[in-house]
Scaffold this motif. Structure first.
Motif, PDB file in Angstrom:
ATOM      1  N   PHE A  15       0.825  -1.197   0.000  1.00 46.94           N
ATOM      2  CA  PHE A  15       0.000   0.000   0.000  1.00 46.94           C
ATOM      3  C   PHE A  15       0.868   1.260   0.000  1.00 46.94           C
ATOM      4  CE2 PHE A  15      -3.328  -2.922   1.047  1.00 46.94           C
ATOM      5  CZ  PHE A  15      -4.501  -2.305   0.667  1.00 46.94           C
ATOM      6  N   THR A  16       1.999   1.167   0.676  1.00 44.24           N
ATOM      7  CA  THR A  16       2.910   2.307   0.763  1.00 44.24           C
ATOM      8  C   THR A  16       4.285   1.822   1.195  1.00 44.24           C
ATOM      9  OG1 THR A  16       3.327   4.422   1.888  1.00 44.24           O
ATOM     10  CG2 THR A  16       2.186   2.734   3.144  1.00 44.24           C
ATOM     11  N   ASP A  17       5.312   2.624   0.904  1.00 43.77           N
ATOM     12  CA  ASP A  17       6.670   2.301   1.348  1.00 43.77           C
ATOM     13  C   ASP A  17       7.059   3.086   2.603  1.00 43.77           C
ATOM     14  OD1 ASP A  17       7.131   0.542  -0.760  1.00 43.77           O
ATOM     15  OD2 ASP A  17       7.662   2.191  -2.117  1.00 43.77           O
ATOM     16  N   THR A  18       6.221   4.029   3.011  1.00 41.79           N
ATOM     17  CA  THR A  18       6.498   4.840   4.204  1.00 41.79           C
ATOM     18  C   THR A  18       6.092   4.076   5.458  1.00 41.79           C
ATOM     19  OG1 THR A  18       6.009   6.821   2.902  1.00 41.79           O
ATOM     20  CG2 THR A  18       6.123   7.072   5.309  1.00 41.79           C
ATOM     21  N   ARG A  19       6.996   3.969   6.401  1.00 38.70           N
ATOM     22  CA  ARG A  19       6.760   3.137   7.582  1.00 38.70           C
ATOM     23  C   ARG A  19       5.532   3.603   8.373  1.00 38.70           C
ATOM     24  NH1 ARG A  19       6.435  -1.698   8.913  1.00 38.70           N
ATOM     25  NH2 ARG A  19       6.813  -2.192  11.099  1.00 38.70           N
ATOM     26  N   GLU A  20       5.385   4.905   8.549  1.00 38.22           N
ATOM     27  CA  GLU A  20       4.254   5.422   9.313  1.00 38.22           C
ATOM     28  C   GLU A  20       2.925   5.074   8.644  1.00 38.22           C
ATOM     29  OE1 GLU A  20       6.905   7.114   8.489  1.00 38.22           O
ATOM     30  OE2 GLU A  20       7.861   7.507  10.449  1.00 38.22           O
ATOM     31  N   LEU A  21       2.903   5.172   7.310  1.00 42.20           N
ATOM     32  CA  LEU A  21       1.678   4.833   6.576  1.00 42.20           C
ATOM     33  C   LEU A  21       1.424   3.327   6.563  1.00 42.20           C
ATOM     34  CD1 LEU A  21       1.888   7.298   3.543  1.00 42.20           C
ATOM     35  CD2 LEU A  21       0.493   7.487   5.622  1.00 42.20           C
ATOM     36  N   GLN A  22       2.497   2.539   6.619  1.00 43.49           N
ATOM     37  CA  GLN A  22       2.320   1.090   6.733  1.00 43.49           C
ATOM     38  C   GLN A  22       1.622   0.735   8.050  1.00 43.49           C
ATOM     39  OE1 GLN A  22       6.331  -0.360   6.290  1.00 43.49           O
ATOM     40  NE2 GLN A  22       6.111  -0.707   4.082  1.00 43.49           N
ATOM     41  N   LEU A  23       2.034   1.406   9.118  1.00 43.27           N
ATOM     42  CA  LEU A  23       1.410   1.168  10.425  1.00 43.27           C
ATOM     43  C   LEU A  23      -0.033   1.666  10.436  1.00 43.27           C
ATOM     44  CD1 LEU A  23       4.392   2.088  12.794  1.00 43.27           C
ATOM     45  CD2 LEU A  23       3.587  -0.199  12.131  1.00 43.27           C
ATOM     46  N   LEU A  24      -0.286   2.764   9.717  1.00 45.16           N
ATOM     47  CA  LEU A  24      -1.660   3.264   9.604  1.00 45.16           C
ATOM     48  C   LEU A  24      -2.529   2.269   8.835  1.00 45.16           C
ATOM     49  CD1 LEU A  24      -3.725   5.534   9.986  1.00 45.16           C
ATOM     50  CD2 LEU A  24      -2.904   6.541   7.832  1.00 45.16           C
ATOM     51  N   HIS A  25      -1.974   1.701   7.751  1.00 47.00           N
ATOM     52  CA  HIS A  25      -2.685   0.673   6.993  1.00 47.00           C
ATOM     53  C   HIS A  25      -2.979  -0.531   7.872  1.00 47.00           C
ATOM     54  CE1 HIS A  25      -1.973  -3.213   4.718  1.00 47.00           C
ATOM     55  NE2 HIS A  25      -3.176  -2.869   4.359  1.00 47.00           N
ATOM     56  N   PHE A  26      -1.998  -0.938   8.679  1.00 47.71           N
ATOM     57  CA  PHE A  26      -2.205  -2.065   9.595  1.00 47.71           C
ATOM     58  C   PHE A  26      -3.343  -1.764  10.568  1.00 47.71           C
ATOM     59  CE2 PHE A  26      -1.440  -3.743  13.867  1.00 47.71           C
ATOM     60  CZ  PHE A  26      -1.465  -5.109  13.620  1.00 47.71           C
ATOM     61  N   ALA A  27      -3.337  -0.568  11.153  1.00 51.98           N
ATOM     62  CA  ALA A  27      -4.357  -0.204  12.138  1.00 51.98           C
ATOM     63  C   ALA A  27      -5.743  -0.130  11.496  1.00 51.98           C
ATOM     64  CB  ALA A  27      -4.001   1.135  12.780  1.00 51.98           C
ATOM     65  N   LEU A  28      -5.812   0.414  10.264  1.00 54.57           N
ATOM     66  CA  LEU A  28      -7.097   0.524   9.568  1.00 54.57           C
ATOM     67  C   LEU A  28      -7.658  -0.851   9.238  1.00 54.57           C
ATOM     68  CD1 LEU A  28      -9.221   2.329   8.198  1.00 54.57           C
ATOM     69  CD2 LEU A  28      -7.808   2.285   6.133  1.00 54.57           C
ATOM     70  N   PHE A  29      -6.825  -1.712   8.678  1.00 56.76           N
ATOM     71  CA  PHE A  29      -7.277  -3.062   8.348  1.00 56.76           C
ATOM     72  C   PHE A  29      -7.611  -3.865   9.609  1.00 56.76           C
ATOM     73  CE2 PHE A  29      -6.338  -4.638   3.796  1.00 56.76           C
ATOM     74  CZ  PHE A  29      -6.903  -3.500   3.277  1.00 56.76           C
ATOM     75  N   LEU A  30      -6.861  -3.621  10.679  1.00 58.29           N
ATOM     76  CA  LEU A  30      -7.159  -4.315  11.937  1.00 58.29           C
ATOM     77  C   LEU A  30      -8.538  -3.917  12.447  1.00 58.29           C
ATOM     78  CD1 LEU A  30      -6.271  -6.140  14.296  1.00 58.29           C
ATOM     79  CD2 LEU A  30      -5.232  -4.113  15.352  1.00 58.29           C
ATOM     80  N   GLY A  31      -8.850  -2.615  12.375  1.00 61.95           N
ATOM     81  CA  GLY A  31     -10.168  -2.158  12.808  1.00 61.95           C
ATOM     82  C   GLY A  31     -11.284  -2.766  11.987  1.00 61.95           C
TER      83      GLY A  31
END
Length: 311
Positions: A15-31
């Motif tokens: 989804f992205t190569d930026t670490r912060e956005l990767q964690l945001l993607h993880f949190a969004l999909f987790l929700g």
């Protein structure tokens, strides 16, 4: 088949190569994943535990919730894990498993939604024959046929897809192993077999959709003739959620597989894939419970029972 044409792993689209956005993607999909687990889990538990919901409509809804849980679990956990570990890798067997369970869930759900449309049609248009046409044995047979059709479709598509040599790399331009993206890695005309199977599958899905539309034309015609406003309201409350779920599921799948190549792009493909792989399993429970008083009452009693046990 040589190693060059049989990769041992694939690289999924990040989804992205930026670490912060990767964690945001993880949190969004987790929700979203937790919402799907909670919503479908509550419906399954309520239908199993509340004897008032032991009817054909809720029996099919239970099956739909089980399929939705399997559907979203096919792709979302792997995508979350990859984002968390900052990797794109999926094994060959893991990719094959994603293809199998995605086709299984999609095909079985399409068949089940058609059966649910038939159930609503019989309940409203042929109420005197409902007990005969929708007996317990008939319901089990229809549900079993839906699951069997999903299994057959999954076996055919998975077997065909992974019998094709992949010699154009191993980078899949999607966040899961989507067959159209896998076919782009093939350098053999054998991919036409799988393309033909997909077309057949889409034709069957279109047939299910047309059957559903015709059923609901007759249903709404019958409902509008009802003299009682309360009866009309109850009928619409039973039918509108199912119609919304059918429209959401089939429209997103059709968009994903029938959009013209000229408008295809990685961002658009990614967005459409999220719409048909991630969103429906999460929102279906809320659509069904929004206007359904019986289901809301059963869920309320279930929550109250759990609360009492923890006091």
């Amino acid at each position: 088949m040589s190693n060059s044409s049989s990769p041992t792993k694939f690289l999924l689209l990040a989804f992205t190569d930026t670490r912060e956005l990767q964690l945001l993607h993880f949190a969004l999909f987790l929700g979203i994943y937790l919402a799907a687990l909670l919503g479908n889990g509550l419906i399954i538990t309520a239908v199993v535990c509340d004897h008032r919901l032991h009817t054909p409509m809720y029996f099919f809804l239970l099956n739909l919730s089980v399929l939705d849980l399997g559907f979203i679990s096919t792709t979302v956990p792997k995508s979350m894990a990859n984002s968390l570990r900052d990797t794109r890798v999926i094994s060959y067997s893991g990719c094959a498993a994603q293809v199998f369970f995605a086709f299984f869930s999609l095909s079985a759900e399409c068949s089940l939604l058609t059966v649910m449309a038939y159930d609503r049609f019989v309940a409203i248009c042929k109420p005197l024959h409902y007990g005969t046409l929708m007996s317990s044995r008939a319901c089990v047979k229809m549900a079993a046929a839906a699951w069997a059709s999903g299994f057959l479709d999954a076996v055919l598509n998975t077997g065909n897809t992974f019998s094709i040599p992949f010699c154009k790399g191993n980078a899949v331009e999607q966040f899961f192993c989507e067959v159209p993206q896998l076919l782009k890695l093939s350098c053999s005309d054998a991919y036409l077999r799988e393309a033909a199977l997909i077309v057949v599958g889409l034709c069957l899905a279109s047939g299910c959709f047309i059957f559903g539309v015709l059923s609901y034309v007759q249903i709404f015609t019958a409902v509008l003739r009802m003299p009682s406003e309360q009866g009309r309201h109850k009928a619409f409350s039973m039918c509108l959620p199912h119609l919304a779920v059918v429209s959401l599921s089939l429209s997103t799948v059709m968009t994903a597989y029938l959009k013209p190549p000229s408008i295809s792009s990685p961002v658009l493909d990614l967005g459409v894939a999220v719409l048909y792989m991630v969103v429906p399993p999460a929102v279906n429970p809320f659509i069904y419970s929004l206007r359904n008083k019986e289901l809301k009452d059963a869920l309320r009693k279930l929550v109250q029972r759990v609360q009492c046990q923890h006091r």
